[in-house]
Design an enzyme around this catalytic site. Sequence first.
Site, PDB file in Angstrom:
ATOM      1  N   GLY A 124      16.020 -99.630   5.695  1.00 46.69           N
ATOM      2  CA  GLY A 124      16.636 -99.405   7.001  1.00 46.69           C
ATOM      3  C   GLY A 124      17.363 -98.079   7.121  1.00 46.69           C
ATOM      4  O   GLY A 124      18.486 -97.930   6.621  1.00 46.69           O
ATOM      5  N   LEU A 125      16.692 -97.152   7.788  1.00 50.62           N
ATOM      6  CA  LEU A 125      17.331 -95.874   8.109  1.00 50.62           C
ATOM      7  C   LEU A 125      17.560 -95.810   9.621  1.00 50.62           C
ATOM      8  O   LEU A 125      18.656 -95.496  10.084  1.00 50.62           O
ATOM      9  CB  LEU A 125      16.424 -94.716   7.645  1.00 50.62           C
ATOM     10  CG  LEU A 125      16.926 -93.290   7.896  1.00 50.62           C
ATOM     11  CD1 LEU A 125      18.193 -93.009   7.095  1.00 50.62           C
ATOM     12  CD2 LEU A 125      15.857 -92.253   7.544  1.00 50.62           C
ATOM     13  N   THR A 126      16.530 -96.145  10.390  1.00 50.09           N
ATOM     14  CA  THR A 126      16.562 -95.985  11.856  1.00 50.09           C
ATOM     15  C   THR A 126      17.549 -96.947  12.514  1.00 50.09           C
ATOM     16  O   THR A 126      17.655 -98.116  12.132  1.00 50.09           O
ATOM     17  CB  THR A 126      15.146 -96.234  12.426  1.00 50.09           C
ATOM     18  OG1 THR A 126      14.222 -95.382  11.735  1.00 50.09           O
ATOM     19  CG2 THR A 126      15.087 -95.951  13.904  1.00 50.09           C
ATOM     20  N   GLU A 127      18.230 -96.412  13.533  1.00 45.59           N
ATOM     21  CA  GLU A 127      19.141 -97.225  14.347  1.00 45.59           C
ATOM     22  C   GLU A 127      18.838 -96.970  15.819  1.00 45.59           C
ATOM     23  O   GLU A 127      18.211 -95.947  16.142  1.00 45.59           O
ATOM     24  CB  GLU A 127      20.592 -96.823  14.057  1.00 45.59           C
ATOM     25  CG  GLU A 127      20.995 -97.070  12.620  1.00 45.59           C
ATOM     26  CD  GLU A 127      22.484 -96.828  12.389  1.00 45.59           C
ATOM     27  OE1 GLU A 127      23.195 -96.415  13.333  1.00 45.59           O
ATOM     28  OE2 GLU A 127      22.917 -97.073  11.251  1.00 45.59           O
ATOM     29  N   PRO A 128      19.338 -97.842  16.695  1.00 45.56           N
ATOM     30  CA  PRO A 128      19.058 -97.629  18.127  1.00 45.56           C
ATOM     31  C   PRO A 128      19.468 -96.226  18.597  1.00 45.56           C
ATOM     32  O   PRO A 128      18.778 -95.622  19.407  1.00 45.56           O
ATOM     33  CB  PRO A 128      19.893 -98.722  18.809  1.00 45.56           C
ATOM     34  CG  PRO A 128      19.989 -99.807  17.779  1.00 45.56           C
ATOM     35  CD  PRO A 128      20.016 -99.127  16.441  1.00 45.56           C
ATOM     36  N   SER A 132      15.115 -89.897  15.176  1.00 51.42           N
ATOM     37  CA  SER A 132      14.779 -88.614  14.536  1.00 51.42           C
ATOM     38  C   SER A 132      16.014 -87.997  13.901  1.00 51.42           C
ATOM     39  O   SER A 132      15.925 -87.362  12.848  1.00 51.42           O
ATOM     40  CB  SER A 132      14.205 -87.642  15.577  1.00 51.42           C
ATOM     41  OG  SER A 132      13.029 -88.165  16.122  1.00 51.42           O
ATOM     42  N   ILE A 337     -17.376 -92.719  21.711  1.00 49.28           N
ATOM     43  CA  ILE A 337     -18.761 -92.900  21.255  1.00 49.28           C
ATOM     44  C   ILE A 337     -19.244 -94.330  21.534  1.00 49.28           C
ATOM     45  O   ILE A 337     -20.415 -94.555  21.803  1.00 49.28           O
ATOM     46  CB  ILE A 337     -18.885 -92.524  19.750  1.00 49.28           C
ATOM     47  CG1 ILE A 337     -18.724 -90.998  19.602  1.00 49.28           C
ATOM     48  CG2 ILE A 337     -20.207 -93.002  19.150  1.00 49.28           C
ATOM     49  CD1 ILE A 337     -18.635 -90.500  18.166  1.00 49.28           C
ATOM     50  N   GLY A 339     -18.466 -95.912  24.148  1.00 44.27           N
ATOM     51  CA  GLY A 339     -18.554 -96.093  25.603  1.00 44.27           C
ATOM     52  C   GLY A 339     -17.702 -97.268  26.065  1.00 44.27           C
ATOM     53  O   GLY A 339     -16.638 -97.528  25.506  1.00 44.27           O
ATOM     54  N   GLU A 363       8.176 -92.768   9.997  1.00 42.58           N
ATOM     55  CA  GLU A 363       8.612 -91.868   8.905  1.00 42.58           C
ATOM     56  C   GLU A 363       8.704 -90.422   9.396  1.00 42.58           C
ATOM     57  O   GLU A 363       8.413 -89.472   8.670  1.00 42.58           O
ATOM     58  CB  GLU A 363       7.709 -92.013   7.677  1.00 42.58           C
ATOM     59  CG  GLU A 363       7.791 -93.430   7.126  1.00 42.58           C
ATOM     60  CD  GLU A 363       7.356 -93.568   5.693  1.00 42.58           C
ATOM     61  OE1 GLU A 363       7.464 -92.601   4.931  1.00 42.58           O
ATOM     62  OE2 GLU A 363       6.919 -94.683   5.344  1.00 42.58           O
TER      63      GLU A 363
HETATM   64  C1  LIG Z   1       5.985 -99.816  13.747  1.00 41.29           C
HETATM   65  C2  LIG Z   1       7.179 -99.041  13.280  1.00 41.29           C
HETATM   66  C3  LIG Z   1       7.660 -99.257  11.999  1.00 41.29           C
HETATM   67  C4  LIG Z   1       8.801 -98.578  11.553  1.00 41.29           C
HETATM   68  N1  LIG Z   1       9.332 -98.878  10.329  1.00 41.29           N
HETATM   69  C5  LIG Z   1      10.530 -98.342   9.979  1.00 41.29           C
HETATM   70  C6  LIG Z   1      11.179 -98.770   8.781  1.00 41.29           C
HETATM   71  O1  LIG Z   1      10.650 -99.605   8.021  1.00 41.29           O
HETATM   72  N2  LIG Z   1      12.392 -98.255   8.494  1.00 41.29           N
HETATM   73  C7  LIG Z   1      13.009 -97.338   9.296  1.00 41.29           C
HETATM   74  O2  LIG Z   1      14.106 -96.910   8.973  1.00 41.29           O
HETATM   75  N3  LIG Z   1      12.421 -96.923  10.444  1.00 41.29           N
HETATM   76  C8  LIG Z   1      11.207 -97.405  10.808  1.00 41.29           C
HETATM   77  N4  LIG Z   1      10.609 -97.007  11.986  1.00 41.29           N
HETATM   78  C9  LIG Z   1      11.313 -96.064  12.849  1.00 41.29           C
HETATM   79  C10 LIG Z   1      10.666 -94.693  12.989  1.00 41.29           C
HETATM   80  O3  LIG Z   1      10.838 -93.969  11.789  1.00 41.29           O
HETATM   81  C11 LIG Z   1      11.291 -94.008  14.217  1.00 41.29           C
HETATM   82  O4  LIG Z   1      10.783 -94.677  15.355  1.00 41.29           O
HETATM   83  C12 LIG Z   1      11.011 -92.534  14.276  1.00 41.29           C
HETATM   84  O5  LIG Z   1      11.667 -91.849  13.244  1.00 41.29           O
HETATM   85  C13 LIG Z   1      11.418 -91.912  15.624  1.00 41.29           C
HETATM   86  O6  LIG Z   1      12.703 -92.302  16.025  1.00 41.29           O
HETATM   87  P1  LIG Z   1      12.915 -92.876  17.514  1.00 41.29           P
HETATM   88  O7  LIG Z   1      11.921 -93.944  17.727  1.00 41.29           O
HETATM   89  O8  LIG Z   1      14.349 -93.198  17.712  1.00 41.29           O
HETATM   90  O9  LIG Z   1      12.525 -91.661  18.496  1.00 41.29           O
HETATM   91  P2  LIG Z   1      13.474 -90.484  18.965  1.00 41.29           P
HETATM   92  O10 LIG Z   1      14.140 -89.829  17.835  1.00 41.29           O
HETATM   93  O11 LIG Z   1      14.322 -90.958  20.104  1.00 41.29           O
HETATM   94  O12 LIG Z   1      12.392 -89.458  19.544  1.00 41.29           O
HETATM   95  C14 LIG Z   1      11.880 -89.494  20.877  1.00 41.29           C
HETATM   96  C15 LIG Z   1      11.021 -88.243  21.071  1.00 41.29           C
HETATM   97  O13 LIG Z   1      11.852 -87.069  20.980  1.00 41.29           O
HETATM   98  C16 LIG Z   1      11.325 -86.189  20.007  1.00 41.29           C
HETATM   99  N5  LIG Z   1      12.415 -85.478  19.330  1.00 41.29           N
HETATM  100  C17 LIG Z   1      13.568 -85.995  18.816  1.00 41.29           C
HETATM  101  N6  LIG Z   1      14.319 -85.025  18.262  1.00 41.29           N
HETATM  102  C18 LIG Z   1      13.610 -83.865  18.403  1.00 41.29           C
HETATM  103  C19 LIG Z   1      13.849 -82.513  18.041  1.00 41.29           C
HETATM  104  N7  LIG Z   1      14.944 -82.131  17.381  1.00 41.29           N
HETATM  105  N8  LIG Z   1      12.917 -81.582  18.378  1.00 41.29           N
HETATM  106  C20 LIG Z   1      11.785 -81.951  19.012  1.00 41.29           C
HETATM  107  N9  LIG Z   1      11.505 -83.217  19.392  1.00 41.29           N
HETATM  108  C21 LIG Z   1      12.411 -84.151  19.104  1.00 41.29           C
HETATM  109  C22 LIG Z   1      10.565 -87.095  19.029  1.00 41.29           C
HETATM  110  O14 LIG Z   1       9.625 -86.361  18.297  1.00 41.29           O
HETATM  111  C23 LIG Z   1       9.940 -88.090  20.004  1.00 41.29           C
HETATM  112  O15 LIG Z   1       8.787 -87.539  20.558  1.00 41.29           O
HETATM  113  C24 LIG Z   1       9.445 -97.640  12.419  1.00 41.29           C
HETATM  114  C25 LIG Z   1       8.927 -97.409  13.694  1.00 41.29           C
HETATM  115  C26 LIG Z   1       7.824 -98.097  14.144  1.00 41.29           C
HETATM  116  C27 LIG Z   1       7.332 -97.857  15.546  1.00 41.29           C
END
Ligand SMILES: Cc1cc2nc3c(=O)[nH]c(=O)nc-3n(C[C@H](O)[C@H](O)[C@H](O)COP(=O)(O)OP(=O)(O)OC[C@H]3O[C@@H](n4cnc5c(N)ncnc54)[C@H](O)[C@@H]3O)c2cc1C
Length: 380
Positions: A124-128, A132, A337, A339, A363
């Site tokens: 778990g790295l990602t949060e609401p 990114s 391909i 169709g 990732e």
């Molecule tokens: C099916 C699935 C499985 C996953 N599994 C895991 C997991 O096991 N553990 C975990 O921790 N996470 C997991 N994730 C989370 C995933 O890593 C994140 O969704 C991803 O890193 C993007 O974060 P976000 O969805 O908040 O998008 P955001 O960061 O909100 O990005 C939205 C858009 O803005 C763009 N953006 C953001 N910042 C910049 C910047 N500085 N410059 C240019 N463009 C930018 C992004 O590229 C994207 O197009 C999973 C996601 C999915 C969909």
Amino acid sequence: MNFELNEEQQQIKYSVREFAESEIRPHVMDWDESQHFPDELRPKLAELGLMGVLFPEEYGGAGMGYVEYATIIEELGRVDGSVALSVAAHNSLCSNHIYSFGTEEQKQRYLVPLAQGESFGAWGLTEPQAGSDASGTRTTAVRSNGGWKVNGAKNFITHAIACNTLVAMAVTDKTQGSRGISAFIFDKSMEGFRSDKKENKLGMRASETASVVFEDCYVADENRLGPEGEGFLQAMQVLDGGRISIAALSVGIAQGAYEAALKYSKERQQFGKPIAEFQAIQFKLADMGTQIEAARLLTLQAAAMKDAGKKTTRQSAMAKLFASETAVRVSEESVQIHGGYGYTKDYPAEKYWRDSKLCTIGEGTSEVQRLVIAKQLLKA
Ligand SMILES: Cc1cc2nc3c(=O)[nH]c(=O)nc-3n(C[C@H](O)[C@H](O)[C@H](O)COP(=O)(O)OP(=O)(O)OC[C@H]3O[C@@H](n4cnc5c(N)ncnc54)[C@H](O)[C@@H]3O)c2cc1C
């Protein structure tokens, strides 16, 4: 320079292909439709060593390297992206974080059952509010009774519900920015730690993605991974390895989509001949095949460098960026391909296309990979 897999690696490729064809292929669409997470595969995956690919035998692993790992993930992805994603998240995120930064005691307690398939791992790295920008982590860990009280939430976590073990990052010192984030190992049985909403996804529907919530969850200090404040740096290193597996997964999806298109183009007749005889279709197939080869080479280069103990930040990001965008392009061409039939669930093309899109997001998005690559190039 040798571009061939050796005999042992070819044997591994062959046995994973056979397993995927017999144990996964027949169920792929059912699992996709019902979003069924096939935990029942776990004993078979463990038997093949796929729950602990990268870890030495003393930790219950198969003792293989990244070239073998990439080959395995590609073969699984060729048949089903969801199973490949699941195996990749278990191995290169949760388990590898513990293997790379855990104490001997943490490895014995958590890594051994993970590598043997007795427990399932999540990371778990990602949060609401921190996607990114993972340095914007808001989950907190505050010192309490010789351990830590953790509060917050993680979303989009692969295996959030099925996992027994979760490695998650939390802020231990707000004043230090990304240097104030630490990593902890959580056990599903801990009070105050629960999984939450399961996502209803576009693709990768048989891979479980859900949230986890920490409410005054007490975690002992002995479950801290490495020194305080190093969790973010550790996570970035873990992702260097993880991105190789997402690149391999992308190559697998592209390969599966390409094979389906190749087969269909020889069978489908229009204007009195197979559509494979039209140059427009041949050029599509030529581009698809070429891009897949290029993506595979970039992936194997990053894997070989990792096996040689080199830093792969740039190569991992390049492989992940190129291979994931290749998977999306190739699977879209596969639909084209096919169709109108490609737009239906009677043929596999649409599923490859849906699954492929995750690879440009998970990732680190393609935009984030470009940021990582540019930073590395400008530093050189
Ligand atoms: C099916 C699935 C499985 C996953 N599994 C895991 C997991 O096991 N553990 C975990 O921790 N996470 C997991 N994730 C989370 C995933 O890593 C994140 O969704 C991803 O890193 C993007 O974060 P976000 O969805 O908040 O998008 P955001 O960061 O909100 O990005 C939205 C858009 O803005 C763009 N953006 C953001 N910042 C910049 C910047 N500085 N410059 C240019 N463009 C930018 C992004 O590229 C994207 O197009 C999973 C996601 C999915 C969909």
